[in-house]
Design a protein around this motif. Structure first.
Motif, PDB file in Angstrom:
ATOM      1  N   ILE A   1      77.697  47.443 -10.715  1.00 24.37           N
ATOM      2  CA  ILE A   1      78.103  48.762 -10.224  1.00 24.37           C
ATOM      3  C   ILE A   1      76.929  49.698 -10.437  1.00 24.37           C
ATOM      4  O   ILE A   1      76.385  49.794 -11.549  1.00 24.37           O
ATOM      5  CB  ILE A   1      79.353  49.272 -10.962  1.00 24.37           C
ATOM      6  N   ALA A   2      76.499  50.355  -9.377  1.00 26.53           N
ATOM      7  CA  ALA A   2      75.377  51.290  -9.459  1.00 26.53           C
ATOM      8  C   ALA A   2      75.793  52.594  -8.804  1.00 26.53           C
ATOM      9  O   ALA A   2      76.487  52.594  -7.791  1.00 26.53           O
ATOM     10  CB  ALA A   2      74.158  50.710  -8.743  1.00 26.53           C
ATOM     11  N   TYR A   3      75.382  53.715  -9.414  1.00 25.57           N
ATOM     12  CA  TYR A   3      75.684  54.982  -8.758  1.00 25.57           C
ATOM     13  C   TYR A   3      74.614  56.027  -8.990  1.00 25.57           C
ATOM     14  O   TYR A   3      73.864  55.987  -9.952  1.00 25.57           O
ATOM     15  CB  TYR A   3      77.072  55.501  -9.133  1.00 25.57           C
ATOM     16  N   THR A   4      74.544  56.917  -8.006  1.00 24.27           N
ATOM     17  CA  THR A   4      73.662  58.076  -8.022  1.00 24.27           C
ATOM     18  C   THR A   4      74.532  59.283  -7.685  1.00 24.27           C
ATOM     19  O   THR A   4      75.739  59.138  -7.480  1.00 24.27           O
ATOM     20  CB  THR A   4      72.548  57.939  -6.965  1.00 24.27           C
ATOM     21  N   ALA A   5      73.927  60.440  -7.587  1.00 24.64           N
ATOM     22  CA  ALA A   5      74.695  61.640  -7.242  1.00 24.64           C
ATOM     23  C   ALA A   5      75.334  61.527  -5.863  1.00 24.64           C
ATOM     24  O   ALA A   5      76.328  62.176  -5.573  1.00 24.64           O
ATOM     25  CB  ALA A   5      73.797  62.865  -7.310  1.00 24.64           C
ATOM     26  N   SER A   6      74.793  60.670  -4.996  1.00 27.49           N
ATOM     27  CA  SER A   6      75.300  60.588  -3.625  1.00 27.49           C
ATOM     28  C   SER A   6      76.334  59.484  -3.404  1.00 27.49           C
ATOM     29  O   SER A   6      76.874  59.371  -2.313  1.00 27.49           O
ATOM     30  CB  SER A   6      74.144  60.407  -2.647  1.00 27.49           C
ATOM     31  N   GLY A   7      76.624  58.663  -4.416  1.00 31.36           N
ATOM     32  CA  GLY A   7      77.639  57.649  -4.199  1.00 31.36           C
ATOM     33  C   GLY A   7      77.563  56.479  -5.155  1.00 31.36           C
ATOM     34  O   GLY A   7      76.773  56.468  -6.096  1.00 31.36           O
ATOM     35  N   VAL A   8      78.416  55.504  -4.870  1.00 32.81           N
ATOM     36  CA  VAL A   8      78.584  54.333  -5.725  1.00 32.81           C
ATOM     37  C   VAL A   8      78.466  53.074  -4.879  1.00 32.81           C
ATOM     38  O   VAL A   8      78.958  53.038  -3.746  1.00 32.81           O
ATOM     39  CB  VAL A   8      79.980  54.348  -6.394  1.00 32.81           C
ATOM     40  N   ALA A   9      77.831  52.036  -5.420  1.00 34.02           N
ATOM     41  CA  ALA A   9      77.786  50.731  -4.768  1.00 34.02           C
ATOM     42  C   ALA A   9      78.356  49.700  -5.736  1.00 34.02           C
ATOM     43  O   ALA A   9      77.935  49.636  -6.896  1.00 34.02           O
ATOM     44  CB  ALA A   9      76.367  50.354  -4.379  1.00 34.02           C
ATOM     45  N   ILE A  10      79.319  48.926  -5.284  1.00 30.48           N
ATOM     46  CA  ILE A  10      79.962  47.892  -6.082  1.00 30.48           C
ATOM     47  C   ILE A  10      79.665  46.556  -5.420  1.00 30.48           C
ATOM     48  O   ILE A  10      79.944  46.374  -4.236  1.00 30.48           O
ATOM     49  CB  ILE A  10      81.491  48.101  -6.155  1.00 30.48           C
ATOM     50  N   THR A  11      79.091  45.620  -6.184  1.00 25.55           N
ATOM     51  CA  THR A  11      78.770  44.302  -5.647  1.00 25.55           C
ATOM     52  C   THR A  11      79.449  43.240  -6.494  1.00 25.55           C
ATOM     53  O   THR A  11      79.248  43.188  -7.711  1.00 25.55           O
ATOM     54  CB  THR A  11      77.253  44.052  -5.639  1.00 25.55           C
ATOM     55  N   LEU A  12      80.254  42.415  -5.851  1.00 23.57           N
ATOM     56  CA  LEU A  12      80.878  41.274  -6.509  1.00 23.57           C
ATOM     57  C   LEU A  12      79.848  40.158  -6.520  1.00 23.57           C
ATOM     58  O   LEU A  12      79.396  39.713  -5.474  1.00 23.57           O
ATOM     59  CB  LEU A  12      82.131  40.861  -5.737  1.00 23.57           C
TER      60      LEU A  12
ATOM     61  N   TRP B   1      69.460  62.685 -14.733  1.00 23.16           N
ATOM     62  CA  TRP B   1      69.420  61.248 -14.470  1.00 23.16           C
ATOM     63  C   TRP B   1      69.459  60.994 -12.973  1.00 23.16           C
ATOM     64  O   TRP B   1      70.183  61.665 -12.243  1.00 23.16           O
ATOM     65  CB  TRP B   1      70.610  60.545 -15.091  1.00 23.16           C
ATOM     66  N   SER B   2      68.708  59.986 -12.519  1.00 24.95           N
ATOM     67  CA  SER B   2      68.739  59.650 -11.093  1.00 24.95           C
ATOM     68  C   SER B   2      69.877  58.685 -10.767  1.00 24.95           C
ATOM     69  O   SER B   2      70.347  58.644  -9.633  1.00 24.95           O
ATOM     70  CB  SER B   2      67.408  59.042 -10.660  1.00 24.95           C
ATOM     71  N   GLY B   3      70.338  57.914 -11.762  1.00 24.09           N
ATOM     72  CA  GLY B   3      71.423  56.982 -11.506  1.00 24.09           C
ATOM     73  C   GLY B   3      71.758  56.143 -12.719  1.00 24.09           C
ATOM     74  O   GLY B   3      71.083  56.211 -13.741  1.00 24.09           O
ATOM     75  N   VAL B   4      72.816  55.357 -12.581  1.00 23.88           N
ATOM     76  CA  VAL B   4      73.275  54.447 -13.628  1.00 23.88           C
ATOM     77  C   VAL B   4      73.560  53.100 -12.976  1.00 23.88           C
ATOM     78  O   VAL B   4      74.125  53.045 -11.880  1.00 23.88           O
ATOM     79  CB  VAL B   4      74.559  54.980 -14.313  1.00 23.88           C
ATOM     80  N   LYS B   5      73.158  52.009 -13.649  1.00 27.13           N
ATOM     81  CA  LYS B   5      73.468  50.659 -13.176  1.00 27.13           C
ATOM     82  C   LYS B   5      74.185  49.910 -14.288  1.00 27.13           C
ATOM     83  O   LYS B   5      73.699  49.870 -15.413  1.00 27.13           O
ATOM     84  CB  LYS B   5      72.203  49.899 -12.788  1.00 27.13           C
ATOM     85  N   LEU B   6      75.315  49.348 -13.962  1.00 33.47           N
ATOM     86  CA  LEU B   6      76.049  48.473 -14.874  1.00 33.47           C
ATOM     87  C   LEU B   6      75.960  47.084 -14.276  1.00 33.47           C
ATOM     88  O   LEU B   6      76.470  46.853 -13.178  1.00 33.47           O
ATOM     89  CB  LEU B   6      77.501  48.922 -14.993  1.00 33.47           C
ATOM     90  N   ARG B   7      75.320  46.169 -14.978  1.00 34.25           N
ATOM     91  CA  ARG B   7      75.077  44.840 -14.417  1.00 34.25           C
ATOM     92  C   ARG B   7      75.938  43.796 -15.113  1.00 34.25           C
ATOM     93  O   ARG B   7      76.054  43.784 -16.333  1.00 34.25           O
ATOM     94  CB  ARG B   7      73.607  44.469 -14.575  1.00 34.25           C
ATOM     95  N   GLY B   8      76.512  42.908 -14.320  1.00 29.20           N
ATOM     96  CA  GLY B   8      77.217  41.759 -14.858  1.00 29.20           C
ATOM     97  C   GLY B   8      78.513  42.067 -15.570  1.00 29.20           C
ATOM     98  O   GLY B   8      78.913  41.338 -16.470  1.00 29.20           O
TER      99      GLY B   8
END
Length: 109
Positions: free
Chosen positions: A50-61, A33-40
């Motif tokens: 919340i989105a993440y790949t092998a290189s890290g995580v991004a969290i957006t409020l 898998w290239s990544g996972v996105k959890l929306r809303g």
């Protein structure tokens, strides 16, 4: 079946646990898998992506303390204990795939 599949993805690859004090995640990523996105995701009157790949995580409020029902939130790095306030519309990044929690921002005494 979609709901069951979505729940399986959330629990298996995100390690998502929610209780009154925190929304905690221990993200993992299958090697193909290239990544996972959890929306809303909803937590304490807020919505987050919340989105993440092998290189890290991004969290957006997405919506935050500007709405009356929303509690101010912070990101807590479970490995270091470092805390960072979440601000609506601004992504916060972790530079590696590791456990973290989203908690209500403690009020100053």
């Amino acid at each position: 079946h979609t709901h069951t599949h979505t729940h399986t993805i959330r629990s298996r690859y995100t390690g998502l646990r929610v209780n009154d004090s925190a929304m905690a995640l221990s993200p993992t990523l299958p090697s193909d898998w290239s990544g996972v996105k959890l929306r809303g995701l909803a937590y304490k009157g807020n919505r987050l992506d919340i989105a993440y790949t092998a290189s890290g995580v991004a969290i957006t409020l997405l919506t935050g303390a500007s709405t009356a029902a929303a509690a101010p939130l912070q990101l807590v790095d479970e490995a270091t204990g470092k805390k960072q306030a979440l601000v609506a519309g601004q992504a916060v990044a972790l530079t590696e795939l590791k456990p973290f929690a989203i908690m209500e921002l403690a009020k100053e005494a």
